[in-house]
Motif scaffolding. Structure first.
Motif, mmCIF file in Angstrom:
data_model
loop_
_atom_site.group_PDB
_atom_site.id
_atom_site.type_symbol
_atom_site.label_atom_id
_atom_site.label_comp_id
_atom_site.label_asym_id
_atom_site.label_seq_id
_atom_site.Cartn_x
_atom_site.Cartn_y
_atom_site.Cartn_z
ATOM 1 N N GLN A 1 0.838 -1.203 0.000
ATOM 2 C CA GLN A 1 0.000 0.000 0.000
ATOM 3 C C GLN A 1 0.872 1.253 0.000
ATOM 4 O OE1 GLN A 1 -2.263 -1.095 3.525
ATOM 5 N NE2 GLN A 1 -4.146 -0.887 2.364
ATOM 6 N N ALA A 2 1.923 1.212 0.800
ATOM 7 C CA ALA A 2 2.804 2.370 0.880
ATOM 8 C C ALA A 2 3.426 2.657 -0.472
ATOM 9 C CB ALA A 2 3.896 2.135 1.926
ATOM 10 N N GLN B 1 0.943 4.357 -2.705
ATOM 11 C CA GLN B 1 0.648 5.725 -2.312
ATOM 12 C C GLN B 1 1.814 6.666 -2.581
ATOM 13 O OE1 GLN B 1 -0.430 5.414 1.757
ATOM 14 N NE2 GLN B 1 -2.331 4.331 1.361
ATOM 15 N N THR C 1 8.320 6.875 0.140
ATOM 16 C CA THR C 1 8.447 7.661 1.364
ATOM 17 C C THR C 1 9.502 8.736 1.207
ATOM 18 O OG1 THR C 1 10.095 6.166 2.250
ATOM 19 C CG2 THR C 1 7.801 5.645 2.737
ATOM 20 N N PHE D 1 -0.316 16.854 0.661
ATOM 21 C CA PHE D 1 -0.546 15.473 0.246
ATOM 22 C C PHE D 1 -0.735 14.637 1.508
ATOM 23 C CE2 PHE D 1 1.571 11.348 -1.266
ATOM 24 C CZ PHE D 1 0.397 10.861 -1.821
ATOM 25 N N GLN E 1 -1.485 11.005 3.380
ATOM 26 C CA GLN E 1 -1.389 9.551 3.224
ATOM 27 C C GLN E 1 -1.824 8.835 4.495
ATOM 28 O OE1 GLN E 1 2.264 8.189 0.850
ATOM 29 N NE2 GLN E 1 2.995 10.116 1.724
ATOM 30 N N ASN E 2 -1.964 7.510 4.369
ATOM 31 C CA ASN E 2 -2.333 6.624 5.480
ATOM 32 C C ASN E 2 -3.718 6.923 6.034
ATOM 33 O OD1 ASN E 2 -1.781 4.402 7.106
ATOM 34 N ND2 ASN E 2 -1.086 5.667 8.799
ATOM 35 N N LYS F 1 -7.619 5.398 -5.854
ATOM 36 C CA LYS F 1 -6.509 5.263 -4.906
ATOM 37 C C LYS F 1 -6.961 5.645 -3.502
ATOM 38 C CE LYS F 1 -2.774 6.053 -8.227
ATOM 39 N NZ LYS F 1 -1.560 6.855 -8.525
ATOM 40 N N GLY G 1 -7.060 5.968 0.498
ATOM 41 C CA GLY G 1 -5.976 6.121 1.469
ATOM 42 C C GLY G 1 -5.145 7.371 1.283
ATOM 43 N N ILE G 2 -5.395 8.123 0.202
ATOM 44 C CA ILE G 2 -4.645 9.360 -0.024
ATOM 45 C C ILE G 2 -5.603 10.496 -0.393
ATOM 46 C CG2 ILE G 2 -2.616 8.084 -0.809
ATOM 47 C CD1 ILE G 2 -3.267 9.019 -3.656
#
Length: 238
Positions: free
Chosen positions: A146-147, A150, A153, A167, A169-170, A199, A201-202
């Motif tokens: 998932q990371a 998205q 990092t 932005f 996330q999570n 998408k 989660g973001i």
């Protein structure tokens, strides 16, 4: 103030809530909005005829409840100003803590709510496993796959320069644009929330300028919409 005749306590009562909002979305939105004032023990919202448009939020501390009553009075929530006061009766959570709880008919309802929460958690975990395959979960509650979907990092890519778009996330997959709007519109310069349906989660949140965006970022960084999902906020890349 509406709560003037009722002694302060850990539970607040909210009325004049938009009755069109679904029960589960309402509870999630209330948790997200009010958890900034302190730890929440419970959120109660029912859709029966007599209790529509109302909710109860139980805080762990009276000071948290007092701050919420004072600061959120008449806050526009789903296009209607909330009317907030202290609850007239002690909540089950508080009664259990001080030893005055009498279960009886409420025990079954509590068990049903616990079973429902467990079922939702299991379904979410199963859905995640099915879509992502076997992958380890990180501490933020999102899987490695998932990371990667998205976006990489900040340790893998240079951070974007400060600008007026954030932005996010999570986010829990059930997060709606309205829930985010309620959170971010408290800060000056808020313009809009943009989510991408494909998408989950973001999200992107736009402000008038980079300083206004920075204030909101600092205030809501790691804010938990649910206990398992601290928000990760960075500047959007342009």
């Amino acid at each position: 103030m509406l709560s003037g005749d009722i002694p302060p306590n850990q539970t607040i009562y909210i009325k004049n809530i938009n009755e069109k909002v679904k029960k589960e979305e309402l509870k999630r939105s209330l948790y997200a909005l009010f958890s900034q004032y302190g730890r929440i023990l419970d959120v109660v919202a029912l859709k029966t005829t007599k209790l529509r448009g109302q909710a109860w939020i139980v805080f762990s501390e009276i000071t948290a409840a007092s701050n919420a009553v004072r600061q959120m009075q008449n806050f526009p929530f789903y296009d209607k100003p909330m009317r907030i006061q202290y609850a007239k009766t002690k909540s089950d959570c508080v009664a259990k803590a001080d030893g005055t709880y009498a279960p009886e008919e409420k025990k079954k309802k509590k068990e049903e709510k616990a079973a429902e929460r467990k079922k939702r958690a299991e379904e979410a975990q199963q859905a995640g496993s099915a879509s992502n395959g076997p992958s380890a979960q990180n501490n933020g509650g999102i899987s490695a796959s998932q990371a990667s979907r998205q976006g990489k990092t900040s340790s893998q890519e240079p951070a974007a320069a400060p600008n007026n778009i954030l932005f996010i996330q999570n986010l829990p997959h059930e997060t709606t644009s309205m829930m985010l709007q309620i959170l971010f519109q408290q800060y000056p310069g808020f313009r809009e929330v943009r989510m991408i349906e494909a998408k989950p989660g973001i999200a992107f949140v736009e402000f008038g300028d980079d300083m206004q965006a920075s204030v909101a970022m600092q205030a809501l960084q790691a804010f938990k919409i649910t206990p398992q999902n601290p928000m990760a906020i960075t500047y959007a890349k342009k």
